[in-house]
Design an enzyme around this catalytic site. Structure first.
Site, PDB file in Angstrom:
ATOM      1  CD1 TRP A  43      -2.013  -2.163   0.701  1.00 23.36           C
ATOM      2  CD2 TRP A  43      -3.015  -0.957   2.307  1.00 23.36           C
ATOM      3  NE1 TRP A  43      -3.103  -2.876   1.146  1.00 23.36           N
ATOM      4  CE2 TRP A  43      -3.735  -2.161   2.118  1.00 23.36           C
ATOM      5  CE3 TRP A  43      -3.444  -0.045   3.253  1.00 23.36           C
ATOM      6  CZ2 TRP A  43      -4.871  -2.463   2.871  1.00 23.36           C
ATOM      7  CZ3 TRP A  43      -4.571  -0.346   3.990  1.00 23.36           C
ATOM      8  CH2 TRP A  43      -5.278  -1.535   3.784  1.00 23.36           C
TER       9      TRP A  43
HETATM   10 FE1  SF4 Z   1       3.765  -1.849   2.405  1.00 26.14          FE
HETATM   11 FE2  SF4 Z   1       4.924  -1.606   4.791  1.00 26.14          FE
HETATM   12 FE3  SF4 Z   1       2.483  -0.546   4.383  1.00 26.14          FE
HETATM   13 FE4  SF4 Z   1       2.833  -3.205   4.513  1.00 26.14          FE
HETATM   14  S1  SF4 Z   1       3.145  -1.708   6.176  1.00 26.14           S
HETATM   15  S2  SF4 Z   1       1.607  -2.101   3.006  1.00 26.14           S
HETATM   16  S3  SF4 Z   1       4.839  -3.469   3.516  1.00 26.14           S
HETATM   17  S4  SF4 Z   1       4.428   0.063   3.382  1.00 26.14           S
END
Ligand code: SF4
Ligand code: SF4
Length: 153
Positions: A43
């Site tokens: 995300w």
């Molecule tokens: Fe991507 Fe980190 Fe967000 Fe998970 S927590 S969606 S790995 S940015």
């Protein structure tokens, strides 16, 4: 730009696994270190970056729009409560940003279990859990019936 883990810095604490809304941060069963198993499902919320106590998570762009030579580096400094981003462009330009990791004191956010059990009526409500209390308002704004117009004017 999705995230990746420097396995040499990671200690396998699992904070990134717990916080990832896309459930793509996993602990590698052989190396006992975190790994982003599906970068194209990231995300790009960077919750994992902010949560990692070891500064073991960094960010990189996809090769098709982030040409070779650029870099994004992240530094989490819990004592200062800041997260710093250093962006380097291919032509040598550099941009630095510093943001608060969070805007409320550490430990001040209640967990779901600290709230009262919701009533059965709450299941029929369109409000999200703990709204509007959590938003510090008396009630959610809504259109009056007279403000609703049918058809195209
Ligand atoms: Fe991507 Fe980190 Fe967000 Fe998970 S927590 S969606 S790995 S940015
Ligand atoms: Fe490793 Fe950081 Fe994830 Fe902990 S939060 S498992 S140190 S990458």
């Amino acid at each position: 730009m999705p995230t990746f883990v420097y396995m040499a810095s990671c200690d396998g604490c699992g904070h990134c696994v717990d916080i990832c809304p896309s459930d793509i941060m996993h602990i590698d069963t052989t190396y006992r270190r975190a790994v982003n198993i599906e970068p194209n499902m990231c995300w790009e919320c960077y919750s994992c970056v902010k949560a990692c106590p070891q500064n073991a998570i960094d960010v990189r762009g996809y090769a098709d729009f982030a040409p070779l030579g650029h870099s994004v580096r992240v530094l989490r400094e819990e004592a200062k409560g800041t997260i710093s981003w250093r962006l380097k462009f291919r032509d040598g330009r550099e941009k630095n940003f510093v943001s608060p990791i969070r805007t409320t004191p550490w430990g001040s956010i209640k967990s779901a279990s600290d709230y009262d059990v919701p009533s059965r009526d709450a299941l029929m409500s369109q409000e999200l859990a703990h709204e509007p209390l959590a938003l510090n308002i008396e009630r959610l704004p809504a259109l009056k019936r007279s403000q609703l117009v049918q058809g195209i004017l």
